[in-house]
Scaffold this motif. Structure first.
Motif, PDB file in Angstrom:
ATOM      1  N   SER A 102      32.396 -29.817  10.764  1.00 31.04           N
ATOM      2  CA  SER A 102      31.006 -29.444  11.016  1.00 31.04           C
ATOM      3  C   SER A 102      30.684 -29.522  12.498  1.00 31.04           C
ATOM      4  O   SER A 102      31.473 -29.997  13.305  1.00 31.04           O
ATOM      5  N   SER A 147      30.682 -23.053  10.679  1.00 30.50           N
ATOM      6  CA  SER A 147      29.736 -23.965  10.048  1.00 30.50           C
ATOM      7  C   SER A 147      28.410 -23.300   9.726  1.00 30.50           C
ATOM      8  O   SER A 147      27.642 -23.803   8.927  1.00 30.50           O
ATOM      9  N   THR A 148      28.101 -22.162  10.363  1.00 27.06           N
ATOM     10  CA  THR A 148      26.827 -21.491  10.119  1.00 27.06           C
ATOM     11  C   THR A 148      26.945 -20.344   9.131  1.00 27.06           C
ATOM     12  O   THR A 148      25.958 -19.695   8.830  1.00 27.06           O
ATOM     13  N   TRP A 158      24.671 -20.345   6.033  1.00 27.91           N
ATOM     14  CA  TRP A 158      23.282 -20.114   6.412  1.00 27.91           C
ATOM     15  C   TRP A 158      23.053 -18.630   6.675  1.00 27.91           C
ATOM     16  O   TRP A 158      22.088 -18.038   6.211  1.00 27.91           O
ATOM     17  N   LYS A 166      14.829 -27.207   9.691  1.00 28.08           N
ATOM     18  CA  LYS A 166      15.872 -27.176   8.669  1.00 28.08           C
ATOM     19  C   LYS A 166      17.213 -26.777   9.281  1.00 28.08           C
ATOM     20  O   LYS A 166      18.256 -27.368   8.972  1.00 28.08           O
ATOM     21  N   GLN A 181      18.636 -29.674  11.322  1.00 32.30           N
ATOM     22  CA  GLN A 181      19.204 -30.722  10.479  1.00 32.30           C
ATOM     23  C   GLN A 181      20.541 -30.292   9.883  1.00 32.30           C
ATOM     24  O   GLN A 181      21.512 -31.057   9.885  1.00 32.30           O
ATOM     25  N   LYS A 182      20.591 -29.066   9.379  1.00 36.86           N
ATOM     26  CA  LYS A 182      21.820 -28.598   8.744  1.00 36.86           C
ATOM     27  C   LYS A 182      22.948 -28.450   9.757  1.00 36.86           C
ATOM     28  O   LYS A 182      24.111 -28.729   9.456  1.00 36.86           O
ATOM     29  N   SER A 183      22.605 -28.014  10.975  1.00 38.72           N
ATOM     30  CA  SER A 183      23.612 -27.789  12.006  1.00 38.72           C
ATOM     31  C   SER A 183      23.905 -29.037  12.827  1.00 38.72           C
ATOM     32  O   SER A 183      24.786 -29.014  13.681  1.00 38.72           O
ATOM     33  N   ARG A 184      23.130 -30.100  12.589  1.00 41.35           N
ATOM     34  CA  ARG A 184      23.271 -31.350  13.344  1.00 41.35           C
ATOM     35  C   ARG A 184      23.053 -31.112  14.836  1.00 41.35           C
ATOM     36  O   ARG A 184      23.801 -31.590  15.693  1.00 41.35           O
TER      37      ARG A 184
END
Length: 459
Positions: free
Chosen positions: A151, A178-179, A182, A201, A204-207
Motif C-alpha cells: 500500500s 494501490s488506487t 478506487w 475518504k 484515509q484510503k490512500s494513507r
C-alpha cells in the motif's frame, strides 16, 4: 550513443501507438500491480519535458522494452524510432505483443525483431497475457521492485537543505496500483459537502495527508479522483461559445494541487540559484521575466506574475530536479475540476453571497487569505491572478481530458495558444471570475495579472 541522467528510471519501457492507448493502459496497470516499474509516455512525460530526450533516457535505462504491435504501431514513425534506439543502445530484450490479429511484418521492423518470440492479446484476456508477460520478465531476470499489493506509505523527514524553514517535508513513496480499486468506481462530485467527504475518504484510503509543504514552503492539497462538471449550459447568458459543451469529465487519478499560485518567494529562490544549465541561466537573465518581483522586494509574498508558458515549464523542471518530485501546470480539465470542488454553478461559492470571496477589481495582486478557499482548500481559484494550463485552446469546444493530455505533453512551443483560467485582480466584472470562463493566450505572453499554480503527481 550515450545518455546520462541522474533521475530514477523504470525497468520496463512500453512502446506503442497513441490510438492503442486503452489496452496498453490496462497492461501497464497490471504490470505495476505486479510490482514492476513501468515507463509509458502518458504517465511520465510532463508539460515542458524535452520529448525525445526523455524517451531516449527511458529506453537507455530500461531492462526490457515491451513493444505493442498493431497496424497503428507498425505504421508509426515514432514507434519505429524507439525500436531503432533499442538497437543503438545495444538493447536486445524486446517483448513484442500483438494487440490485434497477427499480420505481416513490415520490412523496417522485420530485421530488428527477427527470431523474437511474440505474445498475442488477440483472442486472449488481459489477465492471461499479463501472466505470460510476468513469466517472460522473470526469464529475462527483470524482477519486481515493489512487493505486489503493498500500500501507499508516507515517510516524513527534514530536508538536508531547506531554503525556507518548514514544519515537515514530505517524502512520498507510492505504488500506483494501490488506487486501482478506487479508480474503477468513480463518484460524481456534485456538491462542496460531498467533495470534502470524498477528499477525506481518499486521504484515509490512500494513507495520505490532506495537505503537505515542500522545501520551499509551497503547500499542496490532495485532490481525489472523481467525475466533475466541465463547461456550461446554453442557459448561461454570460457564456462564450468556447465554454460549450457542458459535460461530465472523469478525473481517474488523484493529484496534489498548490493551495495558492506560485509566489515571488519561490521564484526569488530560482533567481538566486547557481544552476548552470543553459535554459535556467537564460531565464534568470531575462529582465522581463517576473519584472514586478525584481523591482519590488515586498512582492515575494504575492503571486508571481509576468510569467509565460515556457517560463512555467522551465520552473517546473528546476523544481523537479531540486525536489525529486513531478511538478507541472494542470490541464484545463484538472483546473476546473479542482476549482469547482463540487460546485455546479458559475462560482465555487454560493451565488447569494453579498461579498464574493475573491480578489478582483483591485489595484494589485493579493497575498494568501484562507477566507478565499473553496471546499478542497484551494485559495483564489477565481480572481487574484489568471492561471496558465497546459491545454491547447480550441475555439468551439473543450477537449476531453485524455485528448488534451496527449496534446499537452510536449515542449511548450508545440502548443502556441494555451487556455488560461480564473480571472484576476484586474477583472472589473464578477462575470470574469466564472468557473467555466476560458481565454486563449499566446504561449510567450507575459502579463502583470498572469501567474501559475502547480500540480504535483502522486506517483
Amino acid at each position: 550513443m550515450s545518455v546520462v541522467s541522474t533521475k530514477s528510471h523504470a525497468d520496463v519501457f512500453i512502446s506503442y501507438a497513441v490510438k492503442d492507448r486503452d489496452p496498453v493502459i490496462a497492461l501497464a496497470q497490471g504490470l505495476k500491480k505486479a510490482g514492476f516499474s513501468v515507463w509509458r509516455d502518458g504517465d511520465q512525460l510532463l508539460c515542458g519535458d524535452y520529448y525525445g530526450e526523455q524517451i531516449a533516457q527511458a529506453i537507455h535505462h530500461s531492462k526490457v522494452v515491451v513493444l505493442m504491435l498493431s497496424p497503428n504501431s507498425l505504421a508509426s514513425d515514432n514507434v519505429m524510432q524507439e525500436v531503432r534506439l533499442v538497437w543503438d543502445f545495444g538493447h536486445r530484450k524486446i517483448l513484442p505483443i500483438w494487440l490485434t490479429e497477427p499480420g505481416p511484418m513490415p520490412e523496417r521492423f522485420r530485421f530488428c525483431l527477427a527470431g523474437t518470440q511474440y505474445l498475442s492479446l488477440f483472442n486472449n484476456t488481459v489477465e492471461s497475457i499479463l501472466k505470460q508477460l510476468v513469466d517472460s520478465m522473470r526469464n529475462l531476470e527483470v524482477k519486481p521492485r515493489i512487493q505486489a499489493g503493498s500500500s501507499y506509505r508516507l515517510e516524513v523527514s527534514e530536508p538536508a537543505i531547506s531554503p525556507k524553514p518548514v514544519t515537515a517535508y514530505a517524502s512520498f513513496s507510492f505504488q500506483e496500483a494501490s488506487t486501482q480499486d478506487w479508480e474503477s468506481d468513480l463518484d460524481e462530485i456534485d456538491s462542496p459537502a460531498f467533495a470534502q467527504k470524498i477528499q477525506k475518504k481518499f486521504a484515509q484510503k490512500s494513507r495520505l495527508p490532506l495537505s503537505w509543504q515542500n522545501a520551499w514552503g509551497m503547500e499542496f492539497r490532495l485532490i481525489p479522483p472523481g467525475i466533475g462538471k466541465l463547461g456550461t449550459s446554453p442557459e448561461d447568458t454570460d457564456a462564450a461559445k468556447s465554454e460549450f459543451p457542458e459535460q461530465l469529465v472523469p478525473i481517474t487519478t488523484g493529484f496534489w494541487m498548490g493551495t495558492f499560485p506560485i509566489t515571488g518567494e519561490v521564484v526569488q529562490q530560482f533567481l538566486q540559484s547557481n544552476h548552470r544549465e543553459r535554459r535556467f541561466e537564460r531565464l534568470r537573465g531575462d529582465r522581463t521575466f517576473a519584472r514586478t518581483l525584481r523591482s519590488q522586494p515586498q512582492a515575494r509574498e504575492l503571486p508571481v506574475t509576468e510569467i509565460n508558458a515556457e517560463d512555467a515549464a522551465i520552473l517546473c523542471q528546476w523544481l523537479c530536479e531540486k525536489d525529486n518530485k513531478r511538478y507541472r501546470i494542470p490541464t484545463e480539465a484538472e483546473w476546473e475540476y479542482a476549482a469547482r470542488a463540487g460546485a455546479s454553478g458559475a462560482f465555487w461559492w454560493e451565488s447569494s453571497s453579498e461579498r464574493p470571496p475573491a480578489a478582483f477589481a483591485a489595484k494589485s495582486p493579493a497575498p494568501p487569505d484562507p477566507t478565499r478557499s473553496n471546499a478542497w482548500g484551494l485559495m483564489d481559484m477565481s480572481g487574484n491572478v489568471e492561471e496558465w494550463t497546459c491545454s491547447p485552446f480550441e475555439k468551439n469546444t473543450i477537449l476531453d481530458k485524455v485528448e488534451e493530455i496527449e496534446r499537452a505533453v510536449v515542449a511548450p512551443s508545440k502548443i502556441r495558444t494555451r487556455v488560461v483560467r480564473g480571472g484576476s485582480w484586474q477583472s472589473s466584472q464578477l462575470s470574469h471570475l466564472r468557473l467555466p470562463r476560458r481565454r486563449s493566450m499566446f504561449w510567450q505572453k507575459r502579463a502583470p495579472d498572469l501567474g501559475i499554480r502547480l500540480v504535483c503527481m502522486l506517483d
